[in-house]
Design an enzyme around this catalytic site. Structure first.
Site, PDB file in Angstrom:
ATOM      1  N   TYR A  59       0.856  -1.195   0.000  1.00 19.10           N
ATOM      2  CA  TYR A  59       0.000   0.000   0.000  1.00 19.10           C
ATOM      3  C   TYR A  59       0.887   1.237   0.000  1.00 19.10           C
ATOM      4  O   TYR A  59       1.869   1.299   0.745  1.00 19.10           O
ATOM      5  CB  TYR A  59      -0.870   0.031   1.266  1.00 19.10           C
ATOM      6  CG  TYR A  59      -2.341  -0.102   0.952  1.00 19.10           C
ATOM      7  CD1 TYR A  59      -2.962   0.797   0.096  1.00 19.10           C
ATOM      8  CD2 TYR A  59      -3.107  -1.124   1.508  1.00 19.10           C
ATOM      9  CE1 TYR A  59      -4.311   0.672  -0.208  1.00 19.10           C
ATOM     10  CE2 TYR A  59      -4.448  -1.259   1.217  1.00 19.10           C
ATOM     11  CZ  TYR A  59      -5.042  -0.355   0.346  1.00 19.10           C
ATOM     12  OH  TYR A  59      -6.355  -0.478   0.052  1.00 19.10           O
ATOM     13  N   GLU A  61      -0.461   4.836  -0.328  1.00 16.82           N
ATOM     14  CA  GLU A  61      -1.254   6.075  -0.461  1.00 16.82           C
ATOM     15  C   GLU A  61      -0.372   7.290  -0.243  1.00 16.82           C
ATOM     16  O   GLU A  61       0.441   7.321   0.693  1.00 16.82           O
ATOM     17  CB  GLU A  61      -2.394   6.087   0.561  1.00 16.82           C
ATOM     18  CG  GLU A  61      -3.539   5.197   0.127  1.00 16.82           C
ATOM     19  CD  GLU A  61      -4.219   4.536   1.287  1.00 16.82           C
ATOM     20  OE1 GLU A  61      -3.486   4.057   2.186  1.00 16.82           O
ATOM     21  OE2 GLU A  61      -5.454   4.480   1.285  1.00 16.82           O
ATOM     22  N   ASP A 220      -6.625  14.115 -24.520  1.00 21.86           N
ATOM     23  CA  ASP A 220      -6.696  12.699 -24.134  1.00 21.86           C
ATOM     24  C   ASP A 220      -6.132  11.909 -25.313  1.00 21.86           C
ATOM     25  O   ASP A 220      -6.815  11.693 -26.317  1.00 21.86           O
ATOM     26  CB  ASP A 220      -8.149  12.308 -23.848  1.00 21.86           C
ATOM     27  CG  ASP A 220      -8.285  10.819 -23.519  1.00 21.86           C
ATOM     28  OD1 ASP A 220      -7.310  10.063 -23.738  1.00 21.86           O
ATOM     29  OD2 ASP A 220      -9.367  10.416 -23.059  1.00 21.86           O
ATOM     30  N   THR A 246      -4.323   6.505 -21.418  1.00 23.83           N
ATOM     31  CA  THR A 246      -4.138   5.151 -20.918  1.00 23.83           C
ATOM     32  C   THR A 246      -2.752   4.716 -21.374  1.00 23.83           C
ATOM     33  O   THR A 246      -2.142   5.352 -22.237  1.00 23.83           O
ATOM     34  CB  THR A 246      -5.203   4.192 -21.485  1.00 23.83           C
ATOM     35  OG1 THR A 246      -5.265   4.369 -22.896  1.00 23.83           O
ATOM     36  CG2 THR A 246      -6.555   4.447 -20.866  1.00 23.83           C
ATOM     37  N   LYS A 249      -2.540   0.992 -24.807  1.00 28.56           N
ATOM     38  CA  LYS A 249      -2.965   0.897 -26.218  1.00 28.56           C
ATOM     39  C   LYS A 249      -1.701   0.929 -27.086  1.00 28.56           C
ATOM     40  O   LYS A 249      -0.888   0.029 -26.975  1.00 28.56           O
ATOM     41  CB  LYS A 249      -3.963   2.014 -26.507  1.00 28.56           C
ATOM     42  CG  LYS A 249      -5.239   1.888 -25.648  1.00 28.56           C
ATOM     43  CD  LYS A 249      -6.295   2.897 -26.014  1.00 28.56           C
ATOM     44  CE  LYS A 249      -7.601   2.634 -25.285  1.00 28.56           C
ATOM     45  NZ  LYS A 249      -7.753   3.423 -24.056  1.00 28.56           N
ATOM     46  N   ARG A 255      -2.341  -1.965 -18.095  1.00 30.70           N
ATOM     47  CA  ARG A 255      -3.586  -1.185 -18.126  1.00 30.70           C
ATOM     48  C   ARG A 255      -3.539  -0.167 -16.996  1.00 30.70           C
ATOM     49  O   ARG A 255      -3.715  -0.512 -15.825  1.00 30.70           O
ATOM     50  CB  ARG A 255      -4.788  -2.105 -17.953  1.00 30.70           C
ATOM     51  CG  ARG A 255      -4.825  -3.230 -18.955  1.00 30.70           C
ATOM     52  CD  ARG A 255      -6.104  -3.989 -18.853  1.00 30.70           C
ATOM     53  NE  ARG A 255      -7.155  -3.237 -19.496  1.00 30.70           N
ATOM     54  CZ  ARG A 255      -7.446  -3.319 -20.790  1.00 30.70           C
ATOM     55  NH1 ARG A 255      -6.789  -4.131 -21.572  1.00 30.70           N
ATOM     56  NH2 ARG A 255      -8.413  -2.607 -21.294  1.00 30.70           N
TER      57      ARG A 255
HETATM   58  N1  DSN Z   1     -12.367   1.078 -24.515  1.00 26.39           N
HETATM   59  C1  DSN Z   1     -11.471   1.999 -25.157  1.00 26.39           C
HETATM   60  C2  DSN Z   1     -11.431   1.802 -26.624  1.00 26.39           C
HETATM   61  O1  DSN Z   1     -11.633   0.684 -27.055  1.00 26.39           O
HETATM   62  O2  DSN Z   1     -11.171   2.735 -27.370  1.00 26.39           O
HETATM   63  C3  DSN Z   1     -11.745   3.383 -24.787  1.00 26.39           C
HETATM   64  O3  DSN Z   1     -11.716   3.476 -23.424  1.00 26.39           O
END
Ligand code: DSN
Length: 437
Positions: A59, A61, A220, A246, A249, A255
């Protein structure tokens, strides 16, 4: 697929045969299907190993710094003892994130690496600068935006006044219309970035619009972060005040979520995320992110990022030549959005959702998606495809031509399950040289 997977499955099986069987089955599914969902990727053995490390037990925090007079001072800002390694780890990943995304300008920016994923990263930024009812702008979901860019069913659309912009009938961002909407509504934040936009984004123009109406610009870049990191897409900096992304990707990490902002905005964003929104960060994920960022800093990642785009263009050209209607008339990034309902007779289908299922029967995994102009987003006309994962597997243009051929034949099969299964058998054979077993 992963070097250590068989021993991991054995370890799990000693304790839990059900979960071990599911891990083995998912590994087989991943080895026998072409991964074409543009938001998915395949992490390295090292990233996977860091994810399963002992950092999951800790942990932490708080932050490995304390804010004083608007400046983050290196200090133990945690609430529990035992943070010698977590502090070093989090500082390391913050440094790597800044090096990757702002390079020589790192001393002007702050990184927060604790968001559990993109949705909390976006909500943290909005809640840092907006009070309930305040106005912000984002791209509408059915035009390629994200739920967290102000959709009415999402907390961002319920708590704040979300003004949604859209695309032209041709599927392009209409910067003049966005500017007009911004001047009329005077949002405090403008979000640019998308989940289903196949063209490059003009961050400079968005920056000018935000400046003109007095808004902060939040980019974003979840979908294109890896392309930016590898120099295959323009960076959102210096035009954006804040970048959220994120990390799983095109960036090919675990993730998670990452926020980079101008230094003077850092304290508010840190506090909005913790204690405002989250508790303890997932330190094993942060360890895996550190590894992924090191991989993205390697010059080889530039080749990877450029190959993603080369592959997407090759796939798009073949699909277009076969008669599929492509939103934006092609692609400039990693994804392709096809309006399969309004494609030419040679390949059109009458139900995009069913076509997504047909593709899966043929061992091609994509997703159904709304396209601009869809009146009922829950009955979408589109299929979204992407090349980050297949590029990770080592595929190039030649393989894209073969994948296009499988997709075209799947459309022409018109739901005939025998024909689709026969394509699936060919796909399994095609994939064998690219998977590690
Ligand atoms: N789920 C994502 C996507 O497939 O683009 C977006 O959060």
């Amino acid at each position: 697929m992963y070097a250590q997977l068989s021993s991991i499955i054995d370890l799990v099986a000693d304790e839990d045969a059900d979960v071990a069987a599911l891990i083995a089955a998912e590994n087989l599914r991943q080895n026998e299907n072409i991964p074409l969902i543009p938001s998915e990727n395949i992490v390295s053995d090292a990233v996977a190993a860091a994810l399963s490390s002992c950092f999951t037990n800790k942990y932490a925090e708080g932050y490995p710094h304390k804010w004083k007079d608007g400046v983050a001072q290196v200090a133990n800002g945690r609430y529990y003892q035992g943070q010698a390694n977590t502090n070093q780890l989090e500082r390391l990943v913050m440094d790597r994130a800044l090096k990757l995304f702002v390079g020589d300008e790192a001393d002007k920016y702050h990184a927060n690496v604790q968001a559990l994923s993109g949705a909390p990263a976006n909500l943290a930024v909005l809640s840092a600068f907006l009070s309930p009812g305040d106005t912000f702008m984002g791209l509408a979901l059915d035009n390629g935006g994200h739920l967290t860019h102000g959709h009415k069913v999402n907390i961002t659309g319920k708590f704040f006044h979300a003004v949604q912009y859209g695309l032209t009938a041709e599927g392009l961002l209409d910067y003049d219309a966005i500017e007009k909407l911004a001047m009329e509504n005077k949002p405090k934040i403008i979000i640019c970035g998308a989940t289903a936009y196949p063209l490059t984004i003009d961050f400079k123009r968005f920056g000018e619009i935000a400046k003109k109406c007095g808004a902060l610009l939040m980019a974003d870049v979840s979908h294109i972060a890896g392309l930016i990191a590898g120099g295959a897409h323009e960076s959102c900096f210096p035009y954006a005040d804040i970048m959220t992304t994120t990390t799983h990707k095109t960036l090919r990490g675990p993730r998670a979520g990452l926020i980079i902002c101008k230094k003077e905005l850092g304290e508010k964003i840190d506090k909005a995320l913790f204690p405002g929104l989250q508790g303890g960060p997932h330190m094993n994920t942060i360890a895996a992110l550190a590894v992924a960022l090191k991989e993205a800093l390697d010059p080889k990642f530039k080749d990877y990022a450029h190959q993603i785009v080369i592959n997407a263009k090759a796939l798009a050209e073949d699909l277009k030549a076969a008669g599929f209607k492509l939103i934006g008339n092609g692609t400039e990034n990693h994804l392709i959005l096809m309006d399969v309902i309004h494609s030419s007779d040679a390949v059109k289908v009458d139900d995009a959702s069913r076509f997504a299922e047909d593709l899966e029967t043929a061992h091609l995994v994509a997703n159904k998606n709304a396209v601009p102009g869809d009146l009922k987003p829950w009955i979408p006309s589109g299929i979204r495809l992407g090349t980050p994962a297949v590029t990770t597997l080592g595929m190039k243009e030649n393989e894209m031509h073969q994948i296009a051929g499988f997709i075209i034949r799947a459309a022409q099969a018109k739901g005939d399950s025998e024909k689709l299964k026969a394509i699936g058998e060919e796909v399994k054979t095609f994939l064998q040289p690219f998977t590690k077993g």
